[in-house]
Design a protein around this motif. Structure first.
Motif, PDB file in Angstrom:
ATOM      1  N   ALA A  43      -0.731  13.923  -4.041  1.00 12.33           N
ATOM      2  CA  ALA A  43      -0.270  13.219  -5.115  1.00 12.33           C
ATOM      3  C   ALA A  43      -0.722  13.874  -6.609  1.00 12.33           C
ATOM      4  N   ALA A  44       0.154  13.964  -7.615  1.00 10.61           N
ATOM      5  CA  ALA A  44      -0.404  14.122  -8.836  1.00 10.61           C
ATOM      6  C   ALA A  44      -1.001  13.239  -9.357  1.00 10.61           C
ATOM      7  N   HIS A  45      -2.081  13.462 -10.108  1.00  9.15           N
ATOM      8  CA  HIS A  45      -3.119  12.600 -10.635  1.00  9.15           C
ATOM      9  C   HIS A  45      -2.630  11.775 -11.419  1.00  9.15           C
ATOM     10  N   ASP A  46      -1.782  12.215 -12.486  1.00 11.71           N
ATOM     11  CA  ASP A  46      -1.111  11.071 -13.550  1.00 11.71           C
ATOM     12  C   ASP A  46      -0.260  10.063 -12.552  1.00 11.71           C
ATOM     13  N   ILE A  47       0.515  10.559 -11.821  1.00 14.78           N
ATOM     14  CA  ILE A  47       1.577   9.743 -10.882  1.00 14.78           C
ATOM     15  C   ILE A  47       0.965   8.740 -10.122  1.00 14.78           C
ATOM     16  N   ALA A  48      -0.205   9.207  -9.475  1.00  9.56           N
ATOM     17  CA  ALA A  48      -1.077   8.292  -8.592  1.00  9.56           C
ATOM     18  C   ALA A  48      -1.771   7.138  -9.342  1.00  9.56           C
ATOM     19  N   ALA A  49      -2.014   7.659 -10.618  1.00 10.35           N
ATOM     20  CA  ALA A  49      -2.517   6.557 -11.504  1.00 10.35           C
ATOM     21  C   ALA A  49      -1.561   5.307 -11.802  1.00 10.35           C
ATOM     22  N   GLU A  50      -0.454   5.844 -12.143  1.00  6.42           N
ATOM     23  CA  GLU A  50       0.685   5.236 -12.478  1.00  6.42           C
ATOM     24  C   GLU A  50       0.961   4.201 -11.691  1.00  6.42           C
ATOM     25  N   LEU A  51       1.360   4.808 -10.270  1.00 11.41           N
ATOM     26  CA  LEU A  51       1.875   4.186  -9.120  1.00 11.41           C
ATOM     27  C   LEU A  51       0.676   3.062  -8.686  1.00 11.41           C
ATOM     28  N   GLY A  52      -0.400   3.603  -8.521  1.00 15.68           N
ATOM     29  CA  GLY A  52      -1.609   2.595  -7.933  1.00 15.68           C
ATOM     30  C   GLY A  52      -1.767   1.461  -8.847  1.00 15.68           C
ATOM     31  N   ALA A  53      -1.197   1.334  -9.927  1.00  7.61           N
ATOM     32  CA  ALA A  53      -1.169   0.144 -10.757  1.00  7.61           C
ATOM     33  C   ALA A  53      -0.224  -1.165 -10.362  1.00  7.61           C
ATOM     34  N   GLU A  54       0.715  -0.256  -9.683  1.00  6.37           N
ATOM     35  CA  GLU A  54       1.870  -1.216  -9.221  1.00  6.37           C
ATOM     36  C   GLU A  54       1.611  -1.841  -7.829  1.00  6.37           C
ATOM     37  N   VAL A  55       0.735  -1.206  -7.009  1.00  7.18           N
ATOM     38  CA  VAL A  55       0.534  -1.770  -5.808  1.00  7.18           C
ATOM     39  C   VAL A  55      -0.980  -2.174  -5.547  1.00  7.18           C
ATOM     40  N   GLU A  56      -1.229  -2.676  -4.382  1.00  5.70           N
ATOM     41  CA  GLU A  56      -2.801  -3.148  -4.106  1.00  5.70           C
ATOM     42  C   GLU A  56      -3.726  -2.073  -3.718  1.00  5.70           C
ATOM     43  N   GLN A  57      -3.217  -0.990  -3.215  1.00  6.25           N
ATOM     44  CA  GLN A  57      -3.837   0.061  -2.799  1.00  6.25           C
ATOM     45  C   GLN A  57      -2.973   1.413  -2.792  1.00  6.25           C
ATOM     46  N   LEU A  58      -3.382   2.464  -3.392  1.00  3.18           N
ATOM     47  CA  LEU A  58      -3.030   3.840  -3.011  1.00  3.18           C
ATOM     48  C   LEU A  58      -3.725   4.596  -2.155  1.00  3.18           C
ATOM     49  N   ILE A  59      -3.313   5.194  -1.131  1.00  3.05           N
ATOM     50  CA  ILE A  59      -4.210   5.997  -0.348  1.00  3.05           C
ATOM     51  C   ILE A  59      -3.693   7.430  -0.316  1.00  3.05           C
ATOM     52  N   ALA A  60      -4.413   8.707  -0.778  1.00  8.09           N
ATOM     53  CA  ALA A  60      -3.842   9.868  -0.691  1.00  8.09           C
ATOM     54  C   ALA A  60      -5.335  10.962  -0.425  1.00  8.09           C
ATOM     55  N   LEU A  61      -4.769  11.995   0.336  1.00 14.09           N
ATOM     56  CA  LEU A  61      -5.599  12.876   0.884  1.00 14.09           C
ATOM     57  C   LEU A  61      -6.134  13.802  -0.296  1.00 14.09           C
ATOM     58  N   GLU A  62      -5.342  14.037  -1.059  1.00 23.94           N
ATOM     59  CA  GLU A  62      -5.376  15.011  -2.250  1.00 23.94           C
ATOM     60  C   GLU A  62      -4.817  14.449  -3.350  1.00 23.94           C
TER      61      GLU A  62
ATOM     62  N   ILE B 266       0.828  -1.247   0.161  1.00 22.88           N
ATOM     63  CA  ILE B 266      -0.003   0.060   0.066  1.00 22.88           C
ATOM     64  C   ILE B 266       1.035   1.120  -0.015  1.00 22.88           C
ATOM     65  N   VAL B 267       0.551   2.123  -0.737  1.00 24.71           N
ATOM     66  CA  VAL B 267       1.277   3.450  -0.804  1.00 24.71           C
ATOM     67  C   VAL B 267       0.433   4.613  -0.143  1.00 24.71           C
TER      68      VAL B 267
END
Length: 230
Positions: free
Chosen positions: A174-193, A168-169
């Motif tokens: 987080a920048a939207h595009d980076i969150a999308a890219e890294l979110g695909a590499e982990v089971e879950q990505l959690i960000a407030l903004e 989990i990250v």
């Protein structure tokens, strides 16, 4: 242009008081996630440590580090052309390297310098302690924000090589595009903004003072002990 107009232009809806405050808010979000069970919290030092400490405290979870270093472009150290992480992980941003014409010799020089800093930090922060055992564990990787995602990508690869059950990250912003890219590499990505125009991560904090080695060591000392290490 004032800082308020700059923030408005970049889509910054608010600012965290400091990393500790961001950590408290992020900790509440992470604790509310039903899939976060008995995790190991790993901070990316140094800026991710105060945030990770708040998460570990809230979850009553073990706190440790995943050591990673940005590889800055020669003469533009703040611009990442790659990153290295413990365990021999080496990530390059080919687009940046090609666009700026960074040579193999320059990459090697910067990598050697940052490798020495990685070793220094391991000695200062861990001493004789071994790196934590990740195999079969639910692991949360924490930093103070995702702009280019280069260092977090290296951290993900380093963690994944040690066979965690779930990765989990968690970050305040987080920048939207980076969150999308890294979110695909982990089971879950959690960000407030998550925003389209992130700008500099520091713009999202009223106090973005650099976290010191002493603060890192103090926060690690306050975490729950990790009993099983490799």
């Amino acid at each position: 242009m004032t800082w308020r107009s700059i923030l408005s232009h970049l889509g910054v809806r608010r600012r965290f008081a400091d990393r500790a405050a961001a950590g408290e808010e992020l900790a509440a979000r992470v604790a509310a996630e039903p899939n976060v069970v008995a995790p190991l919290v790993l901070a990316l030092p140094r800026g991710g440590v105060p945030i990770a400490a708040a998460i570990a405290h809230t979850l009553q979870a073990p706190l440790d580090l995943l050591l990673v270093r940005k590889l800055g472009v020669p003469d533009q150290a703040e611009l990442a052309m790659g990153a290295i992480a413990e365990g021999g992980v080496h990530v390059l941003n080919d687009e940046v390297v090609t666009h700026l014409g960074v040579s193999a010799a320059q990459i090697a020089q910067v990598t050697a310098k940052e490798q020495q800093e990685l070793i220094r930090r391991a000695q200062v922060y861990r001493g004789t302690r071994a790196a934590p055992l990740l195999e079969g564990k639910s692991v949360i990787l924490v930093d103070d924000g995702l702009a280019t995602g280069t260092t977090m990508r290296a951290a993900i690869r380093a963690a994944r090589s040690r066979n965690p059950a779930r990765l989990i990250v968690a970050v305040p912003v987080a920048a939207h595009d980076i969150a999308a890219e890294l979110g695909a590499e982990v089971e879950q990505l959690i960000a407030l903004e998550v925003v389209d125009d992130l700008g500099a991560i520091g713009l999202w904090y009223a106090d973005f003072t650099q976290t010191s080695d002493a603060e890192v060591c103090a926060l690690l000392g306050g975490g729950k002990d990790i009993e099983t290490r490799k």
